[in-house]
Design a protein around this motif. Structure first.
Motif, short mmCIF file in Angstrom:
data_model
loop_
_atom_site.label_atom_id
_atom_site.label_comp_id
_atom_site.label_asym_id
_atom_site.label_seq_id
_atom_site.Cartn_x
_atom_site.Cartn_y
_atom_site.Cartn_z
N GLY A 26 0.80 -1.21 0.00
CA GLY A 26 0.00 0.00 0.00
C GLY A 26 0.83 1.26 0.00
N GLN A 27 0.29 2.30 0.61
CA GLN A 27 0.90 3.62 0.58
C GLN A 27 1.03 4.18 1.99
N LYS A 78 -0.44 -1.33 19.30
CA LYS A 78 -0.81 0.09 19.19
C LYS A 78 -1.15 0.48 17.75
N PHE A 79 -1.98 -0.37 17.10
CA PHE A 79 -2.46 -0.10 15.76
C PHE A 79 -3.98 -0.15 15.72
N LEU A 80 -4.57 0.68 14.89
CA LEU A 80 -5.99 0.59 14.56
C LEU A 80 -6.10 0.35 13.07
N TYR A 81 -6.90 -0.67 12.69
CA TYR A 81 -7.09 -1.01 11.29
C TYR A 81 -8.52 -0.70 10.86
N PHE A 82 -8.65 0.02 9.76
CA PHE A 82 -9.94 0.22 9.12
C PHE A 82 -9.99 -0.71 7.92
N ILE A 83 -10.87 -1.71 7.98
CA ILE A 83 -10.91 -2.73 6.93
C ILE A 83 -11.47 -2.15 5.64
N MET A 90 -6.53 0.37 6.12
CA MET A 90 -5.82 1.59 6.48
C MET A 90 -5.41 1.43 7.94
N ARG A 91 -4.13 1.64 8.21
CA ARG A 91 -3.62 1.44 9.57
C ARG A 91 -3.17 2.77 10.17
N TYR A 92 -3.56 2.97 11.44
CA TYR A 92 -3.21 4.19 12.16
C TYR A 92 -2.49 3.82 13.46
N GLY A 93 -1.55 4.65 13.87
CA GLY A 93 -0.95 4.49 15.18
C GLY A 93 -1.89 5.04 16.25
N ILE A 189 -7.55 11.09 13.12
CA ILE A 189 -8.94 10.87 13.51
C ILE A 189 -9.88 11.54 12.50
N ILE A 190 -9.46 12.64 11.91
CA ILE A 190 -10.29 13.28 10.88
C ILE A 190 -10.42 12.35 9.67
N ASP A 191 -9.31 11.74 9.28
CA ASP A 191 -9.34 10.79 8.15
C ASP A 191 -10.21 9.58 8.48
N LEU A 192 -10.02 9.00 9.66
CA LEU A 192 -10.81 7.83 10.06
C LEU A 192 -12.29 8.18 10.18
N TYR A 193 -12.58 9.32 10.74
CA TYR A 193 -13.97 9.78 10.93
C TYR A 193 -14.70 9.83 9.58
#
Length: 205
Positions: A26-27, A78-83, A90-93, A189-193
């Motif tokens: 990915g990117q 310490k990762f959050l994944y948006f499937i 998409m993975r976030y710290g 969080i803006i991106d995930l939201y």
């Protein structure tokens, strides 16, 4: 000719790795942490070079049987994944609950709020009496602990008291410092939201 082609490919791979523009499958979005205006608030630039690269927002390979739109929180790493589907996420710290405040389970997003008011719960005020002045709620802003966005986690029993939220404390990402909420950098969080729908399933491991 074959050796020359291999050398060129190796050089390109090294260049990509150094630039930090991509990750396996990915990117990487290291350049997306600049200053920005959001709903009239001036979010400052995050000094992302001080945040370990593994916690920068990035699209990764992630095999899951969960449907697209599901959020999976890996508290240990310490990762959050948006499937996203098709084996990608998409993975976030993130920052997670400190010792004594860890939790796991399944919930769903019941509410979403931009620039939310923060109201410390009674047990927190008891632990930190100086927060009593915010018992009626702390107005939104750059110093608000919930940051630019909050998504409220509910289960069958109702409001769990936990949130997925932004934080001005970018230096807390990758650490266990919260009272159980899952925090992200404000730009993340803006991106995930924007990707997440009310009703989305959240799995905390």
């Amino acid at each position: 000719m074959r050796l020359k082609s291999i050398a060129i490919l190796a050089a390109l791979a090294l260049s990509t790795a150094i630039s930090g523009c991509s990750t396996i499958g990915g990117q990487m979005f290291t350049n997306n942490y600049g200053a920005m205006t959001d709903a009239g608030y001036q979010l400052p630039r995050i000094p992302i070079e001080k945040v370990p690269a593994r916690y920068h927002r990035q699209e990764v390979r992630y095999d899951s049987s969960e449907k697209p739109g599901t959020i999976i929180v890996d508290t240990q790493n310490k990762f959050l994944y948006f499937i996203e589907g098709d084996g990608m996420a998409m993975r976030y710290g993130i920052g997670v609950g400190r010792e004594g405040f860890e939790w796991h389970g399944t919930a769903h997003i019941a509410l979403k709020r931009e620039w939310p008011t923060w109201t410390p719960p009674a047990p927190m005020i008891k632990r930190q009496p100086e927060l009593a002045k915010f018992a009626g709620g702390m107005e939104p802003g750059l110093k608000n602990p919930l940051g630019a966005r909050a998504m409220y986690l509910f289960n069958k029993g109702g409001d769990m008291g936990y949130r997925l939220h932004g934080s001005p404390e970018w230096f807390s990402i990758g650490k266990a410092m919260s009272s159980g909420c899952i925090r992200l950098m404000n730009q993340d969080i803006i991106d995930l939201y924007d990707r997440t729908s009310v009703g989305a399933k959240v799995i905390v491991m």
